[in-house]
Design a protein around this motif. Structure first.
Motif, mmCIF file in Angstrom:
data_model
loop_
_atom_site.group_PDB
_atom_site.id
_atom_site.type_symbol
_atom_site.label_atom_id
_atom_site.label_comp_id
_atom_site.label_asym_id
_atom_site.label_seq_id
_atom_site.Cartn_x
_atom_site.Cartn_y
_atom_site.Cartn_z
ATOM 1 N N LEU A 117 2.434 4.762 -11.793
ATOM 2 C CA LEU A 117 3.559 4.346 -11.240
ATOM 3 C C LEU A 117 3.356 2.740 -11.748
ATOM 4 N N SER A 118 4.639 2.156 -11.954
ATOM 5 C CA SER A 118 4.524 0.767 -12.149
ATOM 6 C C SER A 118 6.026 0.169 -11.657
ATOM 7 N N LEU A 119 6.083 -1.167 -11.229
ATOM 8 C CA LEU A 119 7.177 -1.811 -10.668
ATOM 9 C C LEU A 119 7.564 -2.639 -11.945
ATOM 10 N N HIS A 120 9.015 -2.482 -12.088
ATOM 11 C CA HIS A 120 9.603 -3.352 -13.113
ATOM 12 C C HIS A 120 10.749 -4.065 -12.706
ATOM 13 N N PRO B 294 0.848 -1.191 0.144
ATOM 14 C CA PRO B 294 -0.083 -0.069 0.042
ATOM 15 C C PRO B 294 0.787 1.213 0.070
ATOM 16 N N ASP B 295 1.890 1.349 0.299
ATOM 17 C CA ASP B 295 2.831 2.536 0.515
ATOM 18 C C ASP B 295 3.624 3.399 -0.427
ATOM 19 N N TRP B 296 3.587 2.524 -1.773
ATOM 20 C CA TRP B 296 4.375 3.255 -2.829
ATOM 21 C C TRP B 296 4.277 4.704 -3.107
ATOM 22 N N SER B 297 3.096 5.227 -3.055
ATOM 23 C CA SER B 297 3.018 6.792 -3.562
ATOM 24 C C SER B 297 3.603 7.602 -2.153
ATOM 25 N N ASN B 298 3.944 7.058 -0.746
ATOM 26 C CA ASN B 298 4.272 7.677 0.110
ATOM 27 C C ASN B 298 5.418 7.109 0.784
ATOM 28 N N GLY C 184 8.605 7.563 -0.838
ATOM 29 C CA GLY C 184 9.814 8.561 -0.799
ATOM 30 C C GLY C 184 10.772 7.742 -1.828
ATOM 31 N N GLU C 185 10.046 6.953 -2.596
ATOM 32 C CA GLU C 185 10.843 6.176 -3.824
ATOM 33 C C GLU C 185 10.523 6.828 -5.062
ATOM 34 N N ILE C 186 9.449 7.662 -5.087
ATOM 35 C CA ILE C 186 9.132 8.076 -6.290
ATOM 36 C C ILE C 186 10.241 9.054 -6.862
ATOM 37 N N SER C 187 10.637 8.866 -8.096
ATOM 38 C CA SER C 187 11.455 9.693 -8.851
ATOM 39 C C SER C 187 10.780 10.498 -10.032
ATOM 40 N N TYR C 188 10.991 11.743 -9.973
ATOM 41 C CA TYR C 188 10.335 12.525 -11.189
ATOM 42 C C TYR C 188 11.428 12.955 -12.123
ATOM 43 N N ASN C 189 11.111 13.003 -13.393
ATOM 44 C CA ASN C 189 12.130 13.502 -14.129
ATOM 45 C C ASN C 189 11.326 14.003 -15.564
ATOM 46 N N GLU C 190 11.363 15.659 -15.263
ATOM 47 C CA GLU C 190 10.451 16.121 -16.438
ATOM 48 C C GLU C 190 11.184 16.259 -17.688
ATOM 49 N N ALA C 191 12.637 16.278 -17.632
ATOM 50 C CA ALA C 191 13.137 16.142 -19.097
ATOM 51 C C ALA C 191 12.964 14.580 -19.848
ATOM 52 N N GLN C 192 12.953 13.782 -18.893
ATOM 53 C CA GLN C 192 12.863 12.221 -19.586
ATOM 54 C C GLN C 192 11.472 11.880 -19.946
ATOM 55 N N GLY C 193 10.620 12.764 -18.864
ATOM 56 C CA GLY C 193 9.109 12.382 -19.052
ATOM 57 C C GLY C 193 8.620 11.149 -18.265
ATOM 58 N N PHE C 194 9.539 10.474 -17.576
ATOM 59 C CA PHE C 194 9.478 9.537 -16.529
ATOM 60 C C PHE C 194 10.692 9.281 -15.751
#
Ligand SMILES: [Fe+2]
Length: 189
Positions: free
Chosen positions: A155-158, A43-47, A49-59
């Motif tokens: 978000l997706s897990l790869h 349940p905790d992916w969104s909170n 702290g692991e989300i990495s944003y990258n405007e230049a790359q788009g993901f």
């Protein structure tokens, strides 16, 4: 045990056990699928702290695990709305599970024989949309593109047999029929 009790470390241990037993990529991805879905269902992916944003790359790509030799790489991808990738391959097996949002996956097949450097002719063969809890797999030569068709960050897990910047994979531009090396920005911190 509830899904929340399954950690990245637990997942990696299970992946190592699978790889110790199986070398066939079709078998590996089928065995990895339910485990990846279990980890993605936490349940905790969104909170986290692991989300990495990258405007230049788009993901953005957050590295959650890789072995010392770059095998067995687990990433959290975050896709900005209306952003995505060109068609690409992976040169390793892949298992992707949706966590949040919508990601359109378009599949392609290659029509040329790969003998002309930098040239590639692709044909679109299908598409579908990955949503939370759904899973998709790729074998090393499969070609697909990914696009966030939703209005929110998705978000997706790869999980890959090898870190995707160490496989020698390619990106394709169907408008110019070109192929080039594909390296992505990964947040490894
Ligand atoms: Fe991909």
């Amino acid at each position: 045990m509830s899904a929340a009790d399954y950690s990245v470390d637990d997942y990696v241990k299970d992946l190592r056990a699978i790889l110790a037993e199986d070398s066939d990529e079709n078998t590996i991805v089928e065995r990895v699928k339910p485990l990846a879905q279990r980890l993605a269902a936490q349940p905790d992916w969104s909170n986290s702290g692991e989300i990495s944003y990258n405007e230049a790359q788009g993901f953005g790509i957050r590295l959650l695990h890789q072995e010392e030799n770059h095998d067995l790489a687990v990433f959290l991808f975050s896709w900005l709305p209306d952003r995505g990738t060109l068609p690409h391959n992976h040169k390793t097996w892949a298992v992707v599970v949706g966590i949040d949002g919508e990601e359109e996956e378009v599949q392609f097949r290659r029509l040329d024989d790969g003998s002309t450097p930098g040239y590639a002719k692709l044909e679109r063969t299908g598409d579908w949309t990955l949503t939370a809890g759904a899973v998709t797999t790729c074998l090393p030569e499969d070609i697909h593109s990914v696009w966030n068709t939703g209005s929110q960050v998705s978000l997706s897990l790869h999980t890959y047999g090898r870190h995707i910047n160490f496989t020698g994979r390619s990106e394709f531009d169907p408008e110019t029929d070109t192929e080039r090396p594909y390296v992505v920005q990964v947040d490894e911190g």
